[in-house]
Design a protein around this motif. Structure first.
Motif, short mmCIF file in Angstrom:
data_model
loop_
_atom_site.label_atom_id
_atom_site.label_comp_id
_atom_site.label_asym_id
_atom_site.label_seq_id
_atom_site.Cartn_x
_atom_site.Cartn_y
_atom_site.Cartn_z
N PRO A 200 19.06 -1.38 -25.26
CA PRO A 200 19.57 -1.07 -23.92
C PRO A 200 18.45 -1.07 -22.87
O PRO A 200 17.46 -0.37 -23.01
N LEU A 201 18.64 -1.89 -21.83
CA LEU A 201 17.66 -2.00 -20.76
C LEU A 201 18.40 -2.10 -19.43
O LEU A 201 19.33 -2.90 -19.29
N SER A 202 17.99 -1.28 -18.46
CA SER A 202 18.73 -1.18 -17.21
C SER A 202 17.77 -0.99 -16.04
O SER A 202 16.76 -0.30 -16.16
N PHE A 203 18.12 -1.62 -14.90
CA PHE A 203 17.33 -1.50 -13.68
C PHE A 203 18.26 -1.14 -12.52
O PHE A 203 19.25 -1.84 -12.28
N ALA A 204 17.95 -0.07 -11.81
CA ALA A 204 18.62 0.26 -10.55
C ALA A 204 17.72 -0.24 -9.43
O ALA A 204 16.63 0.30 -9.20
N SER B 17 15.64 2.90 -18.88
CA SER B 17 16.30 2.81 -17.58
C SER B 17 15.24 2.97 -16.50
O SER B 17 14.49 3.96 -16.50
N PHE B 18 15.19 2.01 -15.56
CA PHE B 18 14.11 1.93 -14.59
C PHE B 18 14.65 1.97 -13.16
O PHE B 18 15.67 1.36 -12.86
N GLU B 19 13.93 2.67 -12.30
CA GLU B 19 14.18 2.61 -10.86
C GLU B 19 13.27 1.56 -10.27
O GLU B 19 12.06 1.54 -10.53
N CYS B 20 13.85 0.64 -9.49
CA CYS B 20 13.10 -0.50 -8.97
C CYS B 20 13.29 -0.57 -7.46
O CYS B 20 14.36 -0.94 -6.97
N ASN B 21 12.25 -0.19 -6.73
CA ASN B 21 12.28 -0.20 -5.27
C ASN B 21 11.12 -1.06 -4.77
O ASN B 21 10.08 -0.55 -4.39
N PRO B 22 11.27 -2.38 -4.80
CA PRO B 22 10.15 -3.28 -4.47
C PRO B 22 9.76 -3.21 -3.01
O PRO B 22 10.61 -3.04 -2.13
N PRO B 23 8.48 -3.38 -2.71
CA PRO B 23 8.05 -3.39 -1.31
C PRO B 23 8.39 -4.68 -0.58
O PRO B 23 8.54 -4.70 0.63
N PHE B 24 8.46 -5.81 -1.30
CA PHE B 24 8.76 -7.13 -0.73
C PHE B 24 7.72 -7.63 0.26
O PHE B 24 7.88 -8.69 0.84
N GLY C 298 0.79 -1.21 0.00
CA GLY C 298 0.00 0.00 0.00
C GLY C 298 0.82 1.27 0.00
O GLY C 298 0.66 2.12 -0.85
N MET C 299 1.71 1.44 0.97
CA MET C 299 2.42 2.69 1.11
C MET C 299 3.90 2.45 1.41
O MET C 299 4.42 2.90 2.42
N GLN C 300 4.59 1.73 0.56
CA GLN C 300 6.00 1.48 0.83
C GLN C 300 6.78 2.78 0.75
O GLN C 300 6.38 3.73 0.11
N GLY C 301 7.92 2.81 1.46
CA GLY C 301 8.77 3.98 1.42
C GLY C 301 9.34 4.20 0.04
O GLY C 301 9.64 3.25 -0.69
N ALA C 302 9.51 5.47 -0.32
CA ALA C 302 10.06 5.82 -1.63
C ALA C 302 11.47 6.36 -1.45
O ALA C 302 11.84 6.88 -0.39
N ILE C 303 12.27 6.25 -2.50
CA ILE C 303 13.58 6.88 -2.47
C ILE C 303 13.39 8.40 -2.45
O ILE C 303 12.38 8.91 -2.94
N PRO C 304 14.31 9.14 -1.88
CA PRO C 304 14.18 10.60 -1.83
C PRO C 304 14.21 11.22 -3.24
O PRO C 304 14.80 10.65 -4.16
N PRO C 305 13.58 12.37 -3.39
CA PRO C 305 13.56 13.04 -4.71
C PRO C 305 14.95 13.28 -5.29
O PRO C 305 15.15 13.16 -6.49
N ALA C 306 15.91 13.61 -4.43
CA ALA C 306 17.26 13.88 -4.92
C ALA C 306 17.89 12.64 -5.54
O ALA C 306 18.64 12.73 -6.53
N VAL C 307 17.58 11.46 -4.98
CA VAL C 307 18.11 10.21 -5.54
C VAL C 307 17.47 9.93 -6.90
O VAL C 307 18.15 9.53 -7.85
N ALA C 308 16.17 10.15 -6.98
CA ALA C 308 15.48 9.98 -8.27
C ALA C 308 16.06 10.91 -9.32
O ALA C 308 16.22 10.53 -10.49
N GLU C 309 16.42 12.12 -8.91
CA GLU C 309 17.01 13.09 -9.85
C GLU C 309 18.38 12.61 -10.33
O GLU C 309 18.71 12.71 -11.52
N VAL C 310 19.18 12.08 -9.42
CA VAL C 310 20.50 11.55 -9.80
C VAL C 310 20.35 10.40 -10.79
O VAL C 310 21.07 10.32 -11.80
N LEU C 311 19.43 9.49 -10.51
CA LEU C 311 19.21 8.37 -11.43
C LEU C 311 18.76 8.85 -12.80
O LEU C 311 19.14 8.29 -13.83
N SER C 312 17.97 9.90 -12.81
CA SER C 312 17.49 10.45 -14.09
C SER C 312 18.62 11.13 -14.86
O SER C 312 18.80 10.87 -16.05
#
Length: 204
Positions: A123-127, A94-101, A33-47
């Motif tokens: 090209p396909l990539s997952f962080a 390129s994908f950000e993958c932060n699974p809730p598990f 439902g509401m898993q924690g997200a990576i911080p916006p700054a991290v998402a910006e770096v990945l982008s």
């Protein structure tokens, strides 16, 4: 064309149904439902540095990129969701993958990403953000899993880099931050476990 009043009513109904779905999951502690997200700054770096443009596990309430997958296509599609990650078959990007598990198995996640990487020459990539213990139990070459239904899935053929984040050296944004004030100390929390950021990529 529907009138403005009807359109407004439909929008409010869709918002209410989506909110109730996620709130119900949080209350009964079922799954993602509401898993924690990576911080916006991290998402910006990945982008900026890795070209990330999409998220594998997000929600209308908890996403950084306009492109994202979420758990509930029926309620979330009105808010830009591409549906379930496990029913998506991207061939490049390129994908950000932060699974809730919670409610998902490591084997399920590894199997789907492996299938995607095997199925394309583009090209396909997952962080991938996962607890260190999950990596050691399920994804390393020496992993043994945790028995039937929780088998290990070796991802070493796609593994190009590992970043280890120590306890309390990183933090996550609360999945229900939309309900909290900006100065609420519960809107984010320091991680109490070691986290691995794994890059799984094909050779393209």
């Amino acid at each position: 064309r529907e009138g403005a009043a009807l359109h407004h009513a439909r929008c409010l109904t869709r918002i209410a149904v989506m909110l109730l779905r996620y709130e119900a999951l949080v209350q009964v502690k079922l799954c993602c439902g509401m898993q924690g997200a990576i911080p916006p700054a991290v998402a910006e770096v990945l982008s900026v540095h890795f070209g990330a443009t999409a998220e594998c596990f997000a929600s209308p309430l908890n996403h950084h990129y306009a492109n994202y997958f979420s758990a509930f296509p029926d309620t979330d599609r009105w808010f830009g969701s591409r549906g379930s990650f496990f029913e998506g078959f991207p061939t490049e990007g390129s994908f950000e993958c932060n699974p809730p598990f919670a409610g998902l198995s490591a084997q399920q996640i590894g199997h789907h990403i492996n299938r995607l990487l095997e199925s394309t020459h583009k090209p396909l990539s997952f962080a991938v953000f996962i607890p260190k213990k999950v990596y050691e139990s399920f994804f390393s070459p020496t992993s043994r899993g945790k028995g039937a239904g929780a088998e290990a899935f070796d991802m070493s053929r796609w593994h190009t880099y590992t970043l280890c984040l120590n306890v309390r050296s990183h933090w996550y944004v609360s999945g229900d931050h939309h309900q909290k004030a900006l100065n609420d100390d519960k809107a984010a929390w320091d991680s109490t476990i070691e986290t691995y950021v794994l890059w799984w990529q094909n050779a393209a």
